[in-house]
Design a protein around this motif. Structure first.
Motif, PDB file in Angstrom:
ATOM      1  N   ASP A 171      33.672  42.511  -1.103  1.00  0.00           N
ATOM      2  CA  ASP A 171      33.536  43.224  -2.366  1.00  0.00           C
ATOM      3  C   ASP A 171      33.395  42.273  -3.553  1.00  0.00           C
ATOM      4  O   ASP A 171      33.618  42.642  -4.698  1.00  0.00           O
ATOM      5  CB  ASP A 171      34.729  44.171  -2.582  1.00  0.00           C
ATOM      6  N   ASP A 172      33.021  41.052  -3.275  1.00  0.00           N
ATOM      7  CA  ASP A 172      32.854  40.023  -4.296  1.00  0.00           C
ATOM      8  C   ASP A 172      31.578  40.281  -5.103  1.00  0.00           C
ATOM      9  O   ASP A 172      30.509  40.526  -4.543  1.00  0.00           O
ATOM     10  CB  ASP A 172      32.757  38.663  -3.588  1.00  0.00           C
ATOM     11  N   GLU A 173      31.681  40.201  -6.433  1.00  0.00           N
ATOM     12  CA  GLU A 173      30.494  40.386  -7.263  1.00  0.00           C
ATOM     13  C   GLU A 173      29.453  39.308  -6.975  1.00  0.00           C
ATOM     14  O   GLU A 173      28.253  39.536  -7.135  1.00  0.00           O
ATOM     15  CB  GLU A 173      30.852  40.374  -8.752  1.00  0.00           C
ATOM     16  N   TYR A 174      29.888  38.123  -6.542  1.00  0.00           N
ATOM     17  CA  TYR A 174      28.951  37.062  -6.184  1.00  0.00           C
ATOM     18  C   TYR A 174      28.018  37.530  -5.065  1.00  0.00           C
ATOM     19  O   TYR A 174      26.841  37.192  -5.040  1.00  0.00           O
ATOM     20  CB  TYR A 174      29.704  35.805  -5.721  1.00  0.00           C
ATOM     21  N   VAL A 175      28.566  38.291  -4.116  1.00  0.00           N
ATOM     22  CA  VAL A 175      27.745  38.798  -3.024  1.00  0.00           C
ATOM     23  C   VAL A 175      26.675  39.733  -3.557  1.00  0.00           C
ATOM     24  O   VAL A 175      25.501  39.650  -3.180  1.00  0.00           O
ATOM     25  CB  VAL A 175      28.622  39.531  -1.976  1.00  0.00           C
ATOM     26  N   TYR A 176      27.075  40.625  -4.458  1.00  0.00           N
ATOM     27  CA  TYR A 176      26.106  41.564  -5.025  1.00  0.00           C
ATOM     28  C   TYR A 176      25.015  40.825  -5.791  1.00  0.00           C
ATOM     29  O   TYR A 176      23.831  41.155  -5.688  1.00  0.00           O
ATOM     30  CB  TYR A 176      26.825  42.553  -5.948  1.00  0.00           C
TER      31      TYR A 176
ATOM     32  N   VAL B 224      27.122  47.514   1.100  1.00  0.00           N
ATOM     33  CA  VAL B 224      26.178  47.404  -0.005  1.00  0.00           C
ATOM     34  C   VAL B 224      26.342  48.587  -0.950  1.00  0.00           C
ATOM     35  O   VAL B 224      26.311  48.445  -2.174  1.00  0.00           O
ATOM     36  CB  VAL B 224      24.729  47.306   0.513  1.00  0.00           C
ATOM     37  N   ARG B 225      26.550  49.777  -0.402  1.00  0.00           N
ATOM     38  CA  ARG B 225      26.784  50.949  -1.251  1.00  0.00           C
ATOM     39  C   ARG B 225      28.049  50.767  -2.087  1.00  0.00           C
ATOM     40  O   ARG B 225      28.091  51.114  -3.263  1.00  0.00           O
ATOM     41  CB  ARG B 225      26.897  52.210  -0.388  1.00  0.00           C
ATOM     42  N   GLN B 226      29.110  50.221  -1.471  1.00  0.00           N
ATOM     43  CA  GLN B 226      30.355  49.997  -2.201  1.00  0.00           C
ATOM     44  C   GLN B 226      30.166  48.970  -3.313  1.00  0.00           C
ATOM     45  O   GLN B 226      30.690  49.126  -4.421  1.00  0.00           O
ATOM     46  CB  GLN B 226      31.443  49.541  -1.229  1.00  0.00           C
ATOM     47  N   LEU B 227      29.397  47.910  -3.014  1.00  0.00           N
ATOM     48  CA  LEU B 227      29.117  46.909  -4.039  1.00  0.00           C
ATOM     49  C   LEU B 227      28.342  47.528  -5.190  1.00  0.00           C
ATOM     50  O   LEU B 227      28.621  47.270  -6.363  1.00  0.00           O
ATOM     51  CB  LEU B 227      28.322  45.742  -3.434  1.00  0.00           C
ATOM     52  N   ALA B 228      27.358  48.359  -4.870  1.00  0.00           N
ATOM     53  CA  ALA B 228      26.563  49.008  -5.909  1.00  0.00           C
ATOM     54  C   ALA B 228      27.429  49.932  -6.752  1.00  0.00           C
ATOM     55  O   ALA B 228      27.303  49.977  -7.976  1.00  0.00           O
ATOM     56  CB  ALA B 228      25.412  49.791  -5.273  1.00  0.00           C
ATOM     57  N   ALA B 229      28.338  50.655  -6.103  1.00  0.00           N
ATOM     58  CA  ALA B 229      29.222  51.561  -6.833  1.00  0.00           C
ATOM     59  C   ALA B 229      30.115  50.792  -7.795  1.00  0.00           C
ATOM     60  O   ALA B 229      30.402  51.245  -8.900  1.00  0.00           O
ATOM     61  CB  ALA B 229      30.072  52.364  -5.853  1.00  0.00           C
TER      62      ALA B 229
ATOM     63  N   GLN C 241      16.558  44.831  -1.363  1.00  0.00           N
ATOM     64  CA  GLN C 241      16.098  44.852  -2.753  1.00  0.00           C
ATOM     65  C   GLN C 241      15.681  46.262  -3.170  1.00  0.00           C
ATOM     66  O   GLN C 241      15.921  46.693  -4.298  1.00  0.00           O
ATOM     67  CB  GLN C 241      14.927  43.885  -2.933  1.00  0.00           C
ATOM     68  N   ALA C 242      15.064  46.998  -2.257  1.00  0.00           N
ATOM     69  CA  ALA C 242      14.647  48.363  -2.562  1.00  0.00           C
ATOM     70  C   ALA C 242      15.856  49.259  -2.794  1.00  0.00           C
ATOM     71  O   ALA C 242      15.881  50.085  -3.721  1.00  0.00           O
ATOM     72  CB  ALA C 242      13.790  48.921  -1.430  1.00  0.00           C
ATOM     73  N   VAL C 243      16.880  49.100  -1.972  1.00  0.00           N
ATOM     74  CA  VAL C 243      18.077  49.926  -2.107  1.00  0.00           C
ATOM     75  C   VAL C 243      18.808  49.607  -3.409  1.00  0.00           C
ATOM     76  O   VAL C 243      19.272  50.506  -4.121  1.00  0.00           O
ATOM     77  CB  VAL C 243      19.000  49.726  -0.892  1.00  0.00           C
ATOM     78  N   ILE C 244      18.927  48.336  -3.752  1.00  0.00           N
ATOM     79  CA  ILE C 244      19.580  47.958  -5.002  1.00  0.00           C
ATOM     80  C   ILE C 244      18.815  48.525  -6.191  1.00  0.00           C
ATOM     81  O   ILE C 244      19.403  49.044  -7.150  1.00  0.00           O
ATOM     82  CB  ILE C 244      19.711  46.423  -5.100  1.00  0.00           C
ATOM     83  N   ALA C 245      17.488  48.473  -6.135  1.00  0.00           N
ATOM     84  CA  ALA C 245      16.679  49.059  -7.206  1.00  0.00           C
ATOM     85  C   ALA C 245      16.933  50.557  -7.320  1.00  0.00           C
ATOM     86  O   ALA C 245      17.008  51.108  -8.424  1.00  0.00           O
ATOM     87  CB  ALA C 245      15.199  48.785  -6.952  1.00  0.00           C
ATOM     88  N   ALA C 246      17.094  51.211  -6.182  1.00  0.00           N
ATOM     89  CA  ALA C 246      17.350  52.660  -6.190  1.00  0.00           C
ATOM     90  C   ALA C 246      18.687  52.970  -6.853  1.00  0.00           C
ATOM     91  O   ALA C 246      18.800  53.922  -7.633  1.00  0.00           O
ATOM     92  CB  ALA C 246      17.325  53.195  -4.760  1.00  0.00           C
ATOM     93  N   TYR C 247      19.703  52.164  -6.577  1.00  0.00           N
ATOM     94  CA  TYR C 247      21.004  52.376  -7.200  1.00  0.00           C
ATOM     95  C   TYR C 247      20.972  52.070  -8.698  1.00  0.00           C
ATOM     96  O   TYR C 247      21.477  52.832  -9.515  1.00  0.00           O
ATOM     97  CB  TYR C 247      22.063  51.488  -6.534  1.00  0.00           C
ATOM     98  N   GLU C 248      20.400  50.921  -9.046  1.00  0.00           N
ATOM     99  CA  GLU C 248      20.469  50.476 -10.440  1.00  0.00           C
ATOM    100  C   GLU C 248      19.609  51.313 -11.370  1.00  0.00           C
ATOM    101  O   GLU C 248      19.844  51.351 -12.575  1.00  0.00           O
ATOM    102  CB  GLU C 248      20.116  48.994 -10.532  1.00  0.00           C
ATOM    103  N   SER C 249      18.617  51.972 -10.827  1.00  0.00           N
ATOM    104  CA  SER C 249      17.777  52.850 -11.655  1.00  0.00           C
ATOM    105  C   SER C 249      18.363  54.250 -11.783  1.00  0.00           C
ATOM    106  O   SER C 249      17.894  55.064 -12.563  1.00  0.00           O
ATOM    107  CB  SER C 249      16.377  52.961 -11.046  1.00  0.00           C
ATOM    108  N   GLY C 250      19.413  54.523 -10.987  1.00  0.00           N
ATOM    109  CA  GLY C 250      19.990  55.857 -10.989  1.00  0.00           C
ATOM    110  C   GLY C 250      19.297  56.819 -10.048  1.00  0.00           C
ATOM    111  O   GLY C 250      19.661  57.989  -9.971  1.00  0.00           O
TER     112      GLY C 250
END
Length: 217
Positions: free
Chosen positions: A88-93, A132-137, A203-212
């Motif tokens: 759950d390290d922000e460095y990982v995200y 990855v979902r937990q990191l995004a949350a 990268q696609a999944v992170i974009a999906a989370y960060e864009s809402g």
């Protein structure tokens, strides 16, 4: 041909452990080691490894900046597997946002380490979708929203595929869920990556989370 691996960690015992585990596999070869991210670029250029297993926290150049440097300067770059103590390290995200293909916990069992290297070498980037979902949350919510995915002009089917990717489903699982052929799903995934300008599924999944587009749960 064996999967070739470069180990990058400032702890000699960690490197020795990874070398022992990976080197015992007939289809994996450890071709080099480094104690800091600052040594990664020349080693990648000379050794041309398939996978770089790299610590996320190092004293001179950490795994985040080393990942960015590799992807920015090396043609046909290797897959990058971030090695970390805490999932759950922000460095990982940040490393995943920078382009790393997945991450591996240092406490992982030997068979999990081997499986992770084989997965990223084969192009399956999302090793721990739940994590990855937990990191995004935890970390995506505090950021300014990314560029809306509406600009990517995804079709309805591509949007469905991206949502299932964000839930961690494999191509085979997506095909079963949507009642589609495996090759059709593969084509949709490729189209999603191309439209988002994403290097891989992570990268696609992170974009999906960060864009809402997808809400972390």
């Amino acid at each position: 041909m064996p999967v070739t691996v470069l180990l990058v960690d400032d702890e000699p015992l960690v490197r020795a452990g990874l070398r022992a585990v990976l080197g015992a596999q007939p289809d994996i070869e450890v071709v080099g080691e480094a104690a800091d991210g600052a040594a990664v670029i020349p080693l990648v250029r000379s050794l041309r490894p398939d996978v770089v297993a790299m610590d996320v926290r190092m004293p001179l150049l950490d795994g985040i900046e080393a990942t960015r440097a590799v992807l920015r300067t090396v043609p046909d770059p290797p897959k990058i597997l971030v090695v970390t103590t805490f999932e759950d390290d922000e460095y990982v995200y940040e490393a995943l946002r920078a382009g790393a293909d997945g991450f591996l916990l240092k406490r992982s069992r030997p068979e999990e380490i081997v499986h992770a290297v084989r997965l990223v070498a084969a192009g399956d980037s999302l090793l721990f979708p739940a994590s990855v979902r937990q990191l995004a949350a935890r970390y995506a919510g505090g950021r300014a929203a990314g560029e809306p995915l509406s600009a990517a002009r995804l079709t309805e089917r591509e949007a469905q595929v991206l949502r299932l990717m964000a839930r961690g489903l494999t191509n085979a699982e997506i095909a079963a869920r949507l009642v589609l052929g495996a090759e059709t799903v593969k084509s949709h995934v490729s189209a999603v990556l191309a439209k988002l300008g994403a290097r891989d599924r992570t990268q696609a999944v992170i974009a999906a989370y960060e864009s809402g587009f997808v809400a972390p749960r």
